[in-house]
Design a protein around this motif. Structure first.
Motif, PDB file in Angstrom:
ATOM      1  N   ASP A  25      52.591 -20.621-115.410  1.00  0.00           N
ATOM      2  CA  ASP A  25      51.465 -20.486-114.485  1.00  0.00           C
ATOM      3  C   ASP A  25      51.289 -21.835-113.806  1.00  0.00           C
ATOM      4  N   SER A  29      45.052 -17.964-109.749  1.00  0.00           N
ATOM      5  CA  SER A  29      43.602 -17.777-109.807  1.00  0.00           C
ATOM      6  C   SER A  29      43.272 -16.807-110.937  1.00  0.00           C
ATOM      7  N   MET A  30      41.998 -16.697-111.267  1.00  0.00           N
ATOM      8  CA  MET A  30      41.600 -15.769-112.323  1.00  0.00           C
ATOM      9  C   MET A  30      41.966 -14.337-111.951  1.00  0.00           C
ATOM     10  N   ARG A  31      41.780 -13.975-110.689  1.00  0.00           N
ATOM     11  CA  ARG A  31      42.148 -12.618-110.267  1.00  0.00           C
ATOM     12  C   ARG A  31      43.654 -12.416-110.350  1.00  0.00           C
ATOM     13  N   GLU A  32      44.401 -13.436-109.992  1.00  0.00           N
ATOM     14  CA  GLU A  32      45.856 -13.325-110.087  1.00  0.00           C
ATOM     15  C   GLU A  32      46.293 -13.195-111.543  1.00  0.00           C
ATOM     16  N   GLU A  34      44.547 -11.804-113.929  1.00  0.00           N
ATOM     17  CA  GLU A  34      44.224 -10.426-114.317  1.00  0.00           C
ATOM     18  C   GLU A  34      45.289  -9.455-113.824  1.00  0.00           C
ATOM     19  N   ASP A  35      45.714  -9.632-112.571  1.00  0.00           N
ATOM     20  CA  ASP A  35      46.763  -8.761-112.026  1.00  0.00           C
ATOM     21  C   ASP A  35      48.089  -8.986-112.746  1.00  0.00           C
ATOM     22  N   ASP A  38      47.964  -7.313-116.095  1.00  0.00           N
ATOM     23  CA  ASP A  38      48.009  -5.860-115.916  1.00  0.00           C
ATOM     24  C   ASP A  38      49.437  -5.386-115.668  1.00  0.00           C
ATOM     25  N   ASN A  59      37.817 -23.399-112.919  1.00  0.00           N
ATOM     26  CA  ASN A  59      37.402 -22.395-113.904  1.00  0.00           C
ATOM     27  C   ASN A  59      38.406 -22.289-115.058  1.00  0.00           C
ATOM     28  N   GLN A  62      37.387 -20.219-118.241  1.00  0.00           N
ATOM     29  CA  GLN A  62      37.346 -18.780-117.978  1.00  0.00           C
ATOM     30  C   GLN A  62      38.757 -18.205-117.852  1.00  0.00           C
ATOM     31  N   LYS A  63      39.615 -18.962-117.226  1.00  0.00           N
ATOM     32  CA  LYS A  63      40.998 -18.517-117.061  1.00  0.00           C
ATOM     33  C   LYS A  63      41.692 -18.399-118.414  1.00  0.00           C
ATOM     34  N   ILE A  66      40.740 -15.256-120.239  1.00  0.00           N
ATOM     35  CA  ILE A  66      41.404 -14.026-119.784  1.00  0.00           C
ATOM     36  C   ILE A  66      42.716 -13.842-120.528  1.00  0.00           C
TER      37      ILE A  66
END
Length: 256
Positions: A25, A29-32, A34-35, A38, A59, A62-63, A66
């Motif tokens: 990594d 990002s946090m959204r990335e 999560e994706d 998934d 963040n 938080q990351k 996840i």
């Protein structure tokens, strides 16, 4: 899997010690994240936050959470360890590991000159609290380490408490185990394997041709690292003989 195919290699299952895929990594990002989890979480065993990217990652806590919630361990790249050591801040580095509740750490000396006995001391100290991956090899393409030295250092670092040793290649795959063209230093790898058990080695192999070479040499369950997030599923198909590069390799199950 979504359907049945015959003559497909049997992959080890998580949690595993062989067939490891370490993904890098470099600033998702946090959204990335999560994706990424998934889509690829089933095929990722551990994630490295490349070099010292954790220092500037937004963040961060938080990351990391996840990844933790997904059951995927994370560790900070060895360059961050070196950045602390060169500044005489090893104790501060240990506090960072505690602060972020990290169960893994990487010890390396690819960017700094570090007496090998001292490196082994760091490994021994850290291994009392976390699982240590130690990296062998230089990030300087002009610094060629002879095979006997790779073997000697790998064994000493395992003896000092390293869980696995990492064969250096950088994120580009053009130093250490590889020539600047990306070609595998085949003789080096084969000589290492005469002394160091393959399950104890994590080979950094970011380029597809490098991944193919190791899979053909050591099989579907070779430990590979520095895999880009968008290359995790492509790598899994190479491991299973479902991409042109290894398509014929596993059809004869005697090769598996």
């Amino acid at each position: 899997m979504n359907y049945v195919l015959k003559n497909v290699p049997v992959r080890t299952e998580k949690p595993r010690t062989t067939g490891y895929t370490m993904a890098m990594d470099k600033g998702l990002s946090m959204r990335e994240v999560e994706d990424f989890i998934d889509a690829c979480g089933d095929y990722v065993d551990i994630v490295k936050l490349g070099w010292a990217t954790s220092y500037v990652t937004k963040n961060l806590s938080q990351k990391l959470q996840i990844y933790k919630d997904a059951g995927i361990p994370v560790y900070f790249g060895g360059t961050l360890f070196e950045a602390f050591v060169i500044r005489d801040q090893f104790d501060d580095y240990r506090k960072v590991l505690d602060k972020y509740d990290l169960a893994y750490a990487e010890v390396s000396d690819g960017s700094i000159t570090l007496d090998h006995d001292k490196k082994c001391e760091y490994i021994h100290t850290l291994s009392k609290d976390v699982t240590v991956l130690s990296e062998v090899g230089s990030k300087d393409a002009a610094k060629i380490i002879p095979p006997y030295k790779w073997i000697e250092q790998m064994q000493q670092e395992l003896d000092a408490g390293a869980w696995k040793v990492i064969g250096e290649s950088r994120e580009a795959g053009n130093v250490g185990l590889f020539r600047d063209s990306g070609e595998v230093r085949q003789g080096l790898v084969e000589e290492i394997l005469t002394k160091i058990p393959e399950e104890k080695i994590l080979w950094e192999a970011p380029q597809k041709a490098q991944q193919v070479w190791f899979i053909k040499l050591l099989g579907a369950n070779v430990n590979l690292g520095n895999i880009a997030p968008n290359e995790v599923i492509p790598l899994e198909t190479i491991r299973l003989g479902l991409r042109g590069d290894t398509f014929d390799h596993f059809l004869d199950m005697a090769n598996v």
